[in-house]
Design an enzyme around this catalytic site. Structure first.
Site, PDB file in Angstrom:
ATOM      1  N   ILE A 252      76.830  80.064 -46.386  1.00  0.00           N
ATOM      2  CA  ILE A 252      75.980  81.245 -46.295  1.00  0.00           C
ATOM      3  C   ILE A 252      75.346  81.575 -47.647  1.00  0.00           C
ATOM      4  O   ILE A 252      74.213  82.048 -47.717  1.00  0.00           O
ATOM      5  CB  ILE A 252      76.771  82.449 -45.729  1.00  0.00           C
ATOM      6  CG1 ILE A 252      75.812  83.576 -45.331  1.00  0.00           C
ATOM      7  CG2 ILE A 252      77.800  82.959 -46.721  1.00  0.00           C
ATOM      8  CD1 ILE A 252      76.483  84.683 -44.545  1.00  0.00           C
ATOM      9  N   GLY A 253      76.060  81.289 -48.742  1.00  0.00           N
ATOM     10  CA  GLY A 253      75.487  81.500 -50.067  1.00  0.00           C
ATOM     11  C   GLY A 253      74.313  80.562 -50.323  1.00  0.00           C
ATOM     12  O   GLY A 253      73.260  80.982 -50.821  1.00  0.00           O
TER      13      GLY A 253
ATOM     14  N   HIS B 120      88.847  87.679 -51.862  1.00  0.00           N
ATOM     15  CA  HIS B 120      87.689  87.080 -51.221  1.00  0.00           C
ATOM     16  C   HIS B 120      88.087  86.280 -49.993  1.00  0.00           C
ATOM     17  O   HIS B 120      87.310  85.496 -49.477  1.00  0.00           O
ATOM     18  CB  HIS B 120      86.935  86.175 -52.209  1.00  0.00           C
ATOM     19  CG  HIS B 120      86.427  86.910 -53.386  1.00  0.00           C
ATOM     20  ND1 HIS B 120      87.127  86.967 -54.573  1.00  0.00           N
ATOM     21  CD2 HIS B 120      85.314  87.661 -53.560  1.00  0.00           C
ATOM     22  CE1 HIS B 120      86.447  87.710 -55.431  1.00  0.00           C
ATOM     23  NE2 HIS B 120      85.347  88.138 -54.848  1.00  0.00           N
TER      24      HIS B 120
ATOM     25  N   HIS C   7      80.349  79.143 -49.073  1.00  0.00           N
ATOM     26  CA  HIS C   7      79.363  78.259 -49.698  1.00  0.00           C
ATOM     27  C   HIS C   7      78.142  78.062 -48.809  1.00  0.00           C
ATOM     28  O   HIS C   7      77.005  78.067 -49.304  1.00  0.00           O
ATOM     29  CB  HIS C   7      79.989  76.903 -50.033  1.00  0.00           C
ATOM     30  CG  HIS C   7      79.037  75.972 -50.724  1.00  0.00           C
ATOM     31  ND1 HIS C   7      78.580  76.181 -52.000  1.00  0.00           N
ATOM     32  CD2 HIS C   7      78.414  74.828 -50.291  1.00  0.00           C
ATOM     33  CE1 HIS C   7      77.740  75.225 -52.347  1.00  0.00           C
ATOM     34  NE2 HIS C   7      77.615  74.390 -51.329  1.00  0.00           N
TER      35      HIS C   7
END
Length: 576
Positions: free
Chosen positions: A401-402, A217, A399
């Site tokens: 964009i989530g 990731h 974080h």
């Protein structure tokens, strides 16, 4: 960098659309992912795999005869939601139970676990095998904490072959667990990957250096060294993997193993073949018989410049399943008789948007809550880059964009619910499901749990009071801690949620109105968020790089503190 895209927000949806159009003979799209486009034997086990996007051919490219029956596709580097997983499982179900398999990451564990519980409640047997092959992410004594990287393929392949052979769910899980315990991987990177629309990579490796122990990731490596030659890299990877031979294999001499040399996105096949030449020599010198090795892109990380080496230690049963034929979009071996196409009109796809009746008082409260969700959406939009920057220090940088995907989805779901005269509880529930579904990842799951706790306590009948909100936040705290297993001091959102919920409860119990109580609680939350800078993460993706996060607040804690502060402004406005 990722060069070809339209709207970055639509990148994953458009990629799936193109993938399905290109491989219609293998897969068809269902809500949440893809399933085989061919009929499976009735009563057999369905193997459903999944994870975040950005790793092709994992996960969608591994759906087809002899491999997975379905793949759940999350957003870029974010786990799919429990709803997505449930949808794909329902569509892929053959009647023999379902095996869920995925890389061992916190968000995936949470979401796949939720989906499993729901399937079991509905009478569908379901088991889980989380892949834990990355030797760099935890010690040999903590195998269960290791994350899953390119070893995903060995576990998925053997599980699917066992299912194809008619094994029961119990035996498919046994085979899959055996494959996982016999798979070891290690990776390196020369530079980080770039998300579509981002101006820079999630991380960079200094010129002339190589990061050792990366994750798929984009998590930075655990150490750096000078870039070696191809032969030296092969020697580094092989030597580390041979020091971590699975229990039960007493000697490498005379052992059998398959070998996977995996490119992470920017390393060319010719480079991989140069490295594999030396890998092959070293393993033969060690007395290891190599069975059907694979060299190429198997589990990638967008455009990351890096590679990983996997050893899959075989016994007779595992070798039989590893050699079994496969026909999927991205992975093929042997030959299979084409199966009959499925009738997509008969797929079991859930669809329920019913808005239950609510009292006038609850509908009025729903308008206020909707305004708060809109304000949260704007807050996250304004701070998405900063939240991503905080997360990239010791995590994967997603974080911001989530949270943005979740806040946008929750706000849109709330607006739609309001147009149907929804009560406060139903509006919060639909917002919770939308946030979890679109955000994915650990934060998506956690925010879904928190908003659902508010939904359960507030309901659609009564006008919410300060006491309702105080009890709802205590429930949210308890549910999150029970669900995610985080505790105070782990450097997570929980380190803010505990003082916020407790302060709110104490102030309301002492007679404060909601605005004053919430204001004091949000001040405690802001102070607690800053205090996480002095903590070292104990769980989650930041744990392997714990020291790098020292001095930086936890991004999940920070975003929660910011949100409750914004909600306080809405409460003040309505209480005047």
């Amino acid at each position: 960098m990722t060069r070809l895209y339209n709207d970055p927000v639509k990148f994953v949806d458009e990629a799936i659309e193109g993938f399905v159009a290109a491989h219609a003979q293998h897969v068809c799209q269902v809500p949440g992912g893809v399933i085989r486009n061919t009929r499976s034997e009735e009563g057999t086990v369905a193997v459903v795999i999944g994870g975040g996007s950005g790793h092709y051919p994992a996960f969608a490219g591994l759906v087809g005869q002899g491999l997975a029956h379905g793949a759940v596709i999350g957003n870029l580097f974010a786990s799919p939601s429990a709803q997505q997983i449930y949808n794909v499982c329902k569509a892929a179900n053959n009647g023999g139970g379902i095996l869920l398999s995925f890389g061992n990451y916190a968000g995936d564990v949470l979401h796949f676990g939720q989906a499993r519980e729901r399937l079991i409640r509905e009478g569908i047997p379901c088991e889980i095998v989380a892949v834990t092959d990355d030797i760099s992410s935890a010690s040999h004594d903590e195998l269960q904490k290791r994350r899953g990287i390119a070893g995903d393929l060995t576990v998925f392949k053997t599980a699917a072959a066992a299912a194809e052979a008619g094994y029961s769910l119990e035996d498919v899980a046994r085979v899959s667990n055996a494959a996982n315990l016999r798979t070891r991987s290690m990776g390196v990177a020369f530079d980080g990957c770039t998300l579509p629309g981002a101006e820079d990579a999630l991380f960079h490796v200094p010129d002339g250096k190589m990061a050792v122990g990366l994750g798929i990731h984009g998590e930075p490596g655990i150490s750096e060294q000078e870039i070696p030659s191809a032969d030296e890299l092969a020697e580094l990877l092989v030597s580390h993997l041979l020091k971590d031979v699975p229990d039960g294999i007493t000697s490498t001499d005379g052992s059998r193993a398959s070998v996977l040399l995996n490119g992470l996105g920017a390393i060319k096949y010719e480079e991989l073949f140069v490295v594999y030449r030396r890998v092959n020599q070293l393993l033969e010198e060690a007395g290891i018989e190599i069975i059907e090795p694979e060299v190429g892109e198997l589990v990638t990380s967008l455009d990351m410049a890096g590679t990983s080496l996997t050893l899959f230690w075989l016994d007779d049963e595992l070798e039989h399943f590893w050699r079994a034929p496969v026909d999927s979009p991205a992975y093929r071996k042997g030959s299979l008789k084409p199966a009959t196409p499925i009738d997509t009109s008969k797929l079991d796809i859930p669809d329920d948007d019913t808005i239950p009746p609510a009292s006038e008082a609850s509908t009025e409260a729903a308008h206020c809550i909707n305004e708060a969700l809109s304000a949260i959406r704007q807050l996250i939009d304004d701070n998405v880059d900063e939240l991503g920057r905080l997360d990239a220090i010791a995590g994967d940088g997603d974080h911001g964009i989530g949270m943005q995907r979740g806040a946008v989805a929750a706000s849109e779901a709330a607006n739609k619910a309001l147009s149907g005269n929804s009560g406060a509880g139903t509006l919060l529930h639909l917002a919770a499901e939308a946030w979890a579904d679109r955000a994915g990842g650990t934060s998506g799951a956690i925010w879904g749990v928190m908003l659902n706790a508010l939904s359960f306590t507030i309901g659609d009948r009564d006008k919410p009071t300060a006491n309702h909100y105080a009890r709802a936040l205590i429930k949210a705290k308890e549910d999150v801690m029970n669900f995610g297993k985080a505790k105070a001091g782990d450097k997570t959102l929980v380190d803010v949620l505990i003082p916020f919920s407790h302060t709110l409860e104490q102030q309301v119990s002492g007679g404060d109105d909601l605005a004053n109580a919430w204001g004091k609680a949000s001040a405690a939350a802001a102070e607690a968020a800053e205090a996480t800078a002095d903590m070292i993460p104990q769980i989650g993706r930041a744990r392997p790089l714990a020291e790098k996060s020292l001095g930086t607040p936890d991004p999940g804690a920070k975003s929660l503190a910011m949100i409750v502060g914004t909600v306080h402004e809405i409460i003040q406005r309505h209480q005047r």
